[in-house]
Design an enzyme around this catalytic site. Structure first.
Site, mmCIF file in Angstrom:
data_model
loop_
_atom_site.group_PDB
_atom_site.id
_atom_site.type_symbol
_atom_site.label_atom_id
_atom_site.label_comp_id
_atom_site.label_asym_id
_atom_site.label_seq_id
_atom_site.Cartn_x
_atom_site.Cartn_y
_atom_site.Cartn_z
ATOM 1 C CG HIS A 73 -1.717 1.204 1.287
ATOM 2 N ND1 HIS A 73 -3.145 0.944 1.278
ATOM 3 C CD2 HIS A 73 -1.699 2.480 1.193
ATOM 4 C CE1 HIS A 73 -4.052 2.213 1.248
ATOM 5 N NE2 HIS A 73 -2.969 2.849 1.006
ATOM 6 C CG HIS A 75 -1.655 6.901 -1.501
ATOM 7 N ND1 HIS A 75 -2.601 7.356 -1.799
ATOM 8 C CD2 HIS A 75 -1.524 6.373 -0.565
ATOM 9 C CE1 HIS A 75 -3.510 6.760 -1.085
ATOM 10 N NE2 HIS A 75 -2.740 6.060 -0.291
ATOM 11 C CD GLN A 168 -7.421 11.369 -1.051
ATOM 12 O OE1 GLN A 168 -6.275 10.876 -1.069
ATOM 13 N NE2 GLN A 168 -8.266 11.175 -0.171
ATOM 14 C CG HIS A 226 -7.564 4.324 1.209
ATOM 15 N ND1 HIS A 226 -7.136 3.849 -0.057
ATOM 16 C CD2 HIS A 226 -6.637 5.091 1.480
ATOM 17 C CE1 HIS A 226 -6.050 4.173 -0.190
ATOM 18 N NE2 HIS A 226 -5.744 4.874 0.858
ATOM 19 C CD GLU A 229 -6.367 6.879 6.016
ATOM 20 O OE1 GLU A 229 -7.048 6.994 4.915
ATOM 21 O OE2 GLU A 229 -5.447 7.165 6.368
ATOM 22 C CG ASP A 325 -0.775 5.292 3.459
ATOM 23 O OD1 ASP A 325 -1.475 5.038 2.331
ATOM 24 O OD2 ASP A 325 -1.746 5.828 4.245
HETATM 25 N N1 17E Z 1 -5.544 9.531 0.891
HETATM 26 C C1 17E Z 1 -5.982 9.012 1.967
HETATM 27 O O1 17E Z 1 -7.355 9.128 2.072
HETATM 28 N N2 17E Z 1 -5.548 8.508 3.090
HETATM 29 C C2 17E Z 1 -4.097 8.218 3.131
HETATM 30 N N3 17E Z 1 -3.741 7.484 4.212
HETATM 31 C C3 17E Z 1 -3.325 8.676 2.137
HETATM 32 C C4 17E Z 1 -4.049 9.360 1.130
HETATM 33 C C5 17E Z 1 -2.031 8.629 2.159
HETATM 34 FE FE FE2 Z 2 -3.699 5.012 1.575
#
Ligand code: 17E
Ligand code: FE2
Length: 428
Positions: A73, A75, A168, A226, A229, A325
């Site tokens: 994982h 980006h 995103q 995702h 989070e 990440d």
């Molecule tokens: N975007 C997101 O939604 N969550 C993350 N941990 C990262 C980007 C790095």
């Molecule tokens: Fe991520």
């Protein structure tokens, strides 16, 4: 018996031949053979002693030989942009999303490709040969995605890259985003992503998960969402992902990333959920470096760790892998690409300090990552592609404790990098 000529011979390896087995052996890698236009070098022999010669012969001196690290994982589109256009002062996920929103207005193909390849080289030199990267597809130009698909092709002779279409700003965050997701699928992403906890309403979040499963079936792709989070104990999209995985019979092709809210759920709910999860074969990814820094930001004290229940998932036999990440981006300004840093942070944050638990954290950045990525030919065995790393360590515990140097990286049968461990000389 005539002695054979190999491409590469590694002598006296302490080989991690399986997650629960080590043996002292020689390893021989075959000379290249061309089949269907692609050159491949495979592992020709593994034995306590191999008779033969090779273009390159390495005496490993009983050091650890492991399958390569798997970065499950990251980006890559935002990697190496920390501070552009400004630093994340609050340290929250949400300020990170705002900063990235501004930075992504200035993306160009060259900008993304140059940073992605620089990052992959850092990773590969530290033994990472399999990477899953998210690509933000909430910009109309799809620059990040086009660039990462080109990078996937550019690096394929030395590293396997999977690309996830990651919305995103939410699949329903803007009217164009659904079309952009479909466009990304048609362009050939390996994996479909999502961000249900960041959709405008809970209902949108649930619908987004259903839509992702529909697309995955229609286009025959893996899923990596995702998921939850956030520290909100009411963020419960994981149960929706689990239910969809059961109903679509897709568990092992589906990954729930982050799931940090799982660390905040009340135990009664968490235990019920664990039972459901056992029926799914779902993969989990924790990102302990960033989860421990981004989460808990709205707490005073006691302050939550904001990491999913890695130990409990592992104890239930559920597949958990670990990711970085971020490397130097709006969410996390640190990071070097070293998977032993990630494993070490997991040992600490998830309190996995028992001997078997430390070994398990090593497995989470190797075999478990391979399982998350659905890699078919991972591991060191005769007939498999010759991908392996030599560590300056005697076992997994030693490797994690000292963040051991990866001395040799062998990718598709070729010696890709050599690194010498730092040497200290006492001055009398
Ligand atoms: N975007 C997101 O939604 N969550 C993350 N941990 C990262 C980007 C790095
Ligand atoms: Fe991520």
């Amino acid at each position: 018996m005539t002695s054979q000529n190999y491409e590469l011979l590694l002598r006296r390896c302490k080989l991690l031949s399986a997650p629960d087995r080590t043996e002292i052996v020689d390893i021989a890698i075959s000379a290249p053979c061309t089949a269907n236009g692609t050159v491949s070098r495979t592992i020709a022999a593994i034995a306590s002693h191999i008779d033969g010669t090779a273009a390159i012969e390495l005496d490993v001196q009983n050091q650890l030989v492991s399958p390569p690290f798997v970065e499950s994982h990251i980006h890559l589109d935002s990697a190496l942009t920390a501070g552009e256009p400004r630093w994340n002062e609050s340290g929250t996920l949400f300020e990170g999303i705002e900063i990235w929103h501004d930075r992504k207005q200035t993306l160009s193909l060259e900008d993304v490709k140059q940073r992605a390849i620089a990052t992959l080289k850092q990773q590969a030199a530290q033994g990472v040969l399999f990477v899953r990267s998210h690509a933000d597809v909430s910009e109309a130009s799809l620059t990040a995605l086009v660039a990462l698909l080109e990078v996937r092709e550019d690096v394929k002779d030395w590293l396997t890259l999977q690309v996830v279409a990651f919305p995103q700003d939410g699949i329903y965050g803007s009217p164009k985003n659904q079309d952009l997701m479909e466009e990304a699928l048609k362009m050939g992403v390996d994996v479909i992503g999502g961000i249900p906890h960041y959709e405008l309403t809970r209902e949108d979040g649930v619908n987004s998960v259903h839509q992702i499963f529909k697309w995955a079936e229609q286009y025959d792709r893996l899923i990596d969402i995702h998921c939850d989070e956030i520290d909100d104990d009411q963020s419960r999209f994981l149960e929706v992902v689990a239910a969809c995985a059961i109903r679509h019979g897709m568990g092992s092709r589906v990954t729930a990333s982050h799931t940090t809210a799982f660390g905040s759920y009340n135990n009664a709910y968490a235990f019920k959920l664990l039972g459901f999860l056992q029926r799914t074969q779902l993969n989990f990814i924790a990102n302990p470096l960033i989860n421990i820094t981004l989460q808990g930001r709205t707490d005073t004290y006691p302050k939550r760790r904001g990491v999913t229940r890695v130990k409990e998932l592992w104890q239930q036999g559920i597949n958990v892998s670990l990711g970085h990440d971020c490397i130097q981006d709006p969410w996390y300004s640190l990071g070097t690409g070293n998977m032993l840093d990630v494993a070490s942070m997991a040992v600490h944050v998830c309190q996995m300090t028992g001997m078997a638990e430390i070994d398990a954290c090593y497995n989470m950045v190797t075999w478990n990552g391979a399982k998350t990525l659905n890699l078919e030919e991972y591991g060191i065995a005769v007939g498999k592609p010759a991908n392996l790393i030599v560590l300056d360590a005697c076992d997994r515990y030693d490797a994690i404790r000292r963040r051991a140097t990866v001395r040799h990286v062998i990718s598709q049968g070729k010696l890709l990098t050599k690194t010498s461990p730092a040497e200290v000389t006492w001055q009398e």
